[in-house]
Design a protein around this motif. Structure first.
Motif, PDB file in Angstrom:
ATOM      1  N   ARG A   1       0.936  -1.219  -0.274  1.00 47.12           N
ATOM      2  CA  ARG A   1       0.195   0.175  -0.344  1.00 47.12           C
ATOM      3  C   ARG A   1       1.000   0.979  -0.293  1.00 47.12           C
ATOM      4  N   LEU A   2       0.323   2.192  -0.456  1.00 47.60           N
ATOM      5  CA  LEU A   2       1.065   3.404  -0.734  1.00 47.60           C
ATOM      6  C   LEU A   2       0.976   4.171   0.487  1.00 47.60           C
ATOM      7  N   PRO A   3       2.080   4.906   1.420  1.00 47.91           N
ATOM      8  CA  PRO A   3       1.351   5.675   2.691  1.00 47.91           C
ATOM      9  C   PRO A   3       1.214   6.767   2.340  1.00 47.91           C
ATOM     10  N   GLU A   4       0.357   7.259   3.763  1.00 47.81           N
ATOM     11  CA  GLU A   4      -1.051   8.492   3.450  1.00 47.81           C
ATOM     12  C   GLU A   4      -0.488   9.529   2.599  1.00 47.81           C
ATOM     13  N   GLU A   5       1.021  10.019   3.051  1.00 47.77           N
ATOM     14  CA  GLU A   5       1.517  11.557   2.150  1.00 47.77           C
ATOM     15  C   GLU A   5       1.648  10.709   0.880  1.00 47.77           C
ATOM     16  N   PRO A   6       1.925  12.130   0.044  1.00 46.38           N
ATOM     17  CA  PRO A   6       2.297  12.589  -1.762  1.00 46.38           C
ATOM     18  C   PRO A   6       3.120  11.516  -1.748  1.00 46.38           C
ATOM     19  N   THR A   7       3.518  10.723  -2.864  1.00 48.97           N
ATOM     20  CA  THR A   7       4.354  10.027  -3.061  1.00 48.97           C
ATOM     21  C   THR A   7       5.255  10.308  -4.764  1.00 48.97           C
ATOM     22  N   ILE A   8       6.193   9.982  -4.650  1.00 45.87           N
ATOM     23  CA  ILE A   8       6.266  10.129  -6.197  1.00 45.87           C
ATOM     24  C   ILE A   8       5.419   9.412  -7.287  1.00 45.87           C
ATOM     25  N   TYR A   9       5.124   8.256  -6.992  1.00 46.73           N
ATOM     26  CA  TYR A   9       4.138   7.717  -7.577  1.00 46.73           C
ATOM     27  C   TYR A   9       2.586   9.162  -8.342  1.00 46.73           C
ATOM     28  N   ASP A  10       2.512   9.653  -7.055  1.00 51.95           N
ATOM     29  CA  ASP A  10       1.886  10.328  -6.855  1.00 51.95           C
ATOM     30  C   ASP A  10       1.512  11.727  -7.968  1.00 51.95           C
ATOM     31  N   LEU A  11       2.745  12.488  -7.608  1.00 56.36           N
ATOM     32  CA  LEU A  11       3.465  13.451  -8.758  1.00 56.36           C
ATOM     33  C   LEU A  11       3.727  13.036  -9.636  1.00 56.36           C
ATOM     34  N   LEU A  12       3.843  12.050 -10.547  1.00 59.05           N
ATOM     35  CA  LEU A  12       4.323  10.853 -11.425  1.00 59.05           C
ATOM     36  C   LEU A  12       3.015  11.015 -12.334  1.00 59.05           C
ATOM     37  N   VAL A  13       1.532  10.873 -11.578  1.00 63.03           N
ATOM     38  CA  VAL A  13       0.569  10.697 -12.498  1.00 63.03           C
ATOM     39  C   VAL A  13      -0.343  11.841 -12.825  1.00 63.03           C
TER      40      VAL A  13
ATOM     41  N   ASP B   1      -1.298  12.017 -23.181  1.00 63.77           N
ATOM     42  CA  ASP B   1       0.069  10.777 -22.336  1.00 63.77           C
ATOM     43  C   ASP B   1       0.306   9.422 -21.958  1.00 63.77           C
ATOM     44  N   LEU B   2       0.849   8.219 -21.677  1.00 62.73           N
ATOM     45  CA  LEU B   2       0.682   7.546 -21.337  1.00 62.73           C
ATOM     46  C   LEU B   2       2.160   7.231 -20.353  1.00 62.73           C
ATOM     47  N   ILE B   3       1.234   5.935 -18.743  1.00 60.46           N
ATOM     48  CA  ILE B   3       2.683   5.640 -18.476  1.00 60.46           C
ATOM     49  C   ILE B   3       2.320   3.995 -18.349  1.00 60.46           C
ATOM     50  N   ALA B   4       3.853   3.338 -19.077  1.00 59.24           N
ATOM     51  CA  ALA B   4       3.876   2.014 -18.787  1.00 59.24           C
ATOM     52  C   ALA B   4       4.718   1.238 -18.397  1.00 59.24           C
ATOM     53  N   THR B   5       4.184   0.654 -17.472  1.00 61.75           N
ATOM     54  CA  THR B   5       4.921  -0.286 -16.649  1.00 61.75           C
ATOM     55  C   THR B   5       5.489  -1.584 -16.131  1.00 61.75           C
TER      56      THR B   5
ATOM     57  N   PHE C   1       1.169   0.371  -6.767  1.00 64.66           N
ATOM     58  CA  PHE C   1       1.394   1.666  -6.912  1.00 64.66           C
ATOM     59  C   PHE C   1       0.991   2.431  -7.367  1.00 64.66           C
ATOM     60  N   LEU C   2       1.439   2.366  -9.097  1.00 61.98           N
ATOM     61  CA  LEU C   2       0.789   2.915  -9.839  1.00 61.98           C
ATOM     62  C   LEU C   2      -0.144   3.038  -9.664  1.00 61.98           C
ATOM     63  N   TYR C   3      -1.162   2.237 -10.134  1.00 68.04           N
ATOM     64  CA  TYR C   3      -2.672   2.033  -9.933  1.00 68.04           C
ATOM     65  C   TYR C   3      -3.453   2.288  -8.603  1.00 68.04           C
ATOM     66  N   GLN C   4      -3.319   1.973  -7.738  1.00 61.91           N
ATOM     67  CA  GLN C   4      -3.438   2.948  -6.475  1.00 61.91           C
ATOM     68  C   GLN C   4      -3.244   4.708  -6.357  1.00 61.91           C
ATOM     69  N   ALA C   5      -1.941   5.114  -7.326  1.00 62.74           N
ATOM     70  CA  ALA C   5      -1.564   6.707  -7.108  1.00 62.74           C
ATOM     71  C   ALA C   5      -3.019   7.486  -8.080  1.00 62.74           C
ATOM     72  N   PHE C   6      -3.509   6.080  -8.907  1.00 59.64           N
ATOM     73  CA  PHE C   6      -4.152   6.851 -10.202  1.00 59.64           C
ATOM     74  C   PHE C   6      -5.406   7.058  -9.696  1.00 59.64           C
ATOM     75  N   CYS C   7      -6.124   6.473  -9.023  1.00 59.94           N
ATOM     76  CA  CYS C   7      -7.384   6.014  -8.181  1.00 59.94           C
ATOM     77  C   CYS C   7      -7.631   7.045  -6.962  1.00 59.94           C
TER      78      CYS C   7
ATOM     79  N   ASN D   1      -0.178  -6.976 -13.628  1.00 60.41           N
ATOM     80  CA  ASN D   1       0.060  -6.295 -12.417  1.00 60.41           C
ATOM     81  C   ASN D   1      -1.008  -6.816 -11.226  1.00 60.41           C
ATOM     82  N   VAL D   2      -0.665  -6.816  -9.963  1.00 65.23           N
ATOM     83  CA  VAL D   2      -1.236  -7.410  -8.596  1.00 65.23           C
ATOM     84  C   VAL D   2      -3.330  -6.629  -8.385  1.00 65.23           C
ATOM     85  N   SER D   3      -3.014  -5.354  -8.981  1.00 60.86           N
ATOM     86  CA  SER D   3      -4.194  -5.212  -8.866  1.00 60.86           C
ATOM     87  C   SER D   3      -5.072  -5.138  -9.761  1.00 60.86           C
TER      88      SER D   3
END
Length: 351
Positions: A103-115, A122-126, A132-138, A156-158
């Protein structure tokens, strides 16, 4: 020389462009080093994967001829011998279990900044299995729906896929009341036979990336934490084929975010870099995504093909690195979103 100011960068919105960001394990490792996973789980690389995921007992129980320090090599050796063995099934179960609970932590992460740094053009391909990418997107979609598309190149597990509806969604859920089950996507493939066309979901994800990498779709490519390993020959071949070779892309800019030395990185991605048209960064905050979030294409066009001297010397709008809450992160992005909404309204009025 006087150029456009930071406020101009925020308010300047173009409709063209397109930015493709390709993520490898290094992106998730960088994110968790900065903001640890909620329960403290570490992100493994292929070389420490066996230890972190807890596969040592399996390694001890198998024949010496199958053993390897690199996880992908170990899995391939076992798969080649017997793809339905007890060891294979247990490895797959443990890998899914390890990543699924992250799980992502509650504070903003690099993934949040990225999305938030990109838009629907644009497209993010992982290549990453973690959620993390899916959680940040949601969680950022609660602030804006104008977020980039995504492709999950190794599953991806999600993410699950409904073969009945040809759609993907949250793994284990249903698309509708009478069916459309999102079957969990396959994660593990033996390196000696990675045929992405054999899996319908993976093939679709690669087709999206190949289209977006095409000359008419993008001018900017960022590779973040993906080392193009020798074991993934098929992936690198598909990337090269979609990009069309560096000589055919003499106006595009190729960017790499990696902790390895610049000479090593440039040599690794030589097939994709035309002359001096590349940027190198050792952290996310040095990249084009952080220097001009949501305006990477605008920045590219104004510096590469400026229409005025002021554009050529325009300022960037770098994102701060010290947000403590998602609300703070969203408030910083609000002027950018508002400028985009005004631009869209103007486009509708001109039709």
């Amino acid at each position: 020389m006087t150029g456009l100011k930071r406020e101009d960068r925020i308010n300047t919105v173009y409709g063209g462009g397109g930015h493709v960001v390709i993520l490898g394990a290094g992106a998730s490792i960088a994110s968790t080093l900065r903001n640890p996973e909620l329960s403290g789980k570490k992100l493994p690389s292929m070389d420490n994967f066996i230890e972190l995921v807890g596969l040592e007992d399996i390694l001890e129980s198998i024949d010496d001829r199958f053993k390897a320090k690199n996880f992908e090599t170990l899995y391939s050796n076992l798969h080649r011998d017997d793809p339905n063995s007890t060891a294979i099934k247990e490895i797959e179960r443990r890998v899914i279990s390890y990543f699924k609970d992250m799980r992502l932590p509650e504070e903003p992460t690099i993934y949040d900044l990225l999305v938030l740094s990109l838009r629907p053009r644009d497209l993010i391909a992982t290549f990453n299995w973690d959620p993390f990418l899916y959680q940040a997107f949601c969680r950022n979609s609660k602030f804006t729906k104008d977020l980039p598309l995504m492709s999950f190149l190794h599953g991806n597990v999600s993410i699950g896929y409904s073969y009945e509806d040809k759609r993907c969604g949250l793994a284990g859920m249903y698309m509708r009341r009478d069916g459309g089950f999102f079957e969990p996507t396959k994660l593990l493939y033996p390196v000696h036979e990675k045929n992405y066309n054999q899996d319908e979901f993976i093939s679709t994800e690669w087709d999206r990336l190949k289209f977006w990498l095409g000359e008419k779709s993008t001018k900017l490519v960022t590779v973040f934490g993906y080392g193009a390993p020798e074991s993934d020959v098929e992936a690198v071949r598909l990337l090269d084929e979609a990009y069309g070779g560096k000589d055919a892309r003499n106006m595009e800019q190729f960017e790499v975010i990696d902790v390895q030395d610049e000479d090593v990185v440039v040599n690794r991605w030589d097939k994709f870099i035309h002359s001096h048209h590349y940027d190198y960064a050792t952290s996310y905050f040095e990249s084009s995504l952080a220097r001009n979030p949501r305006r990477t294409s605008e920045n590219y066009f104004q510096h590469v093909l400026p229409t005025t001297i002021a554009e050529a010397f325009s300022e960037s709008n770098p994102i701060p690195s010290d947000f403590s809450t998602m609300k703070e992160l969203w408030e910083w992005h609000r002027p950018l979103i508002e400028a985009e909404e005004k631009w869209k309204e103007k486009q509708l009025m001109n039709k």
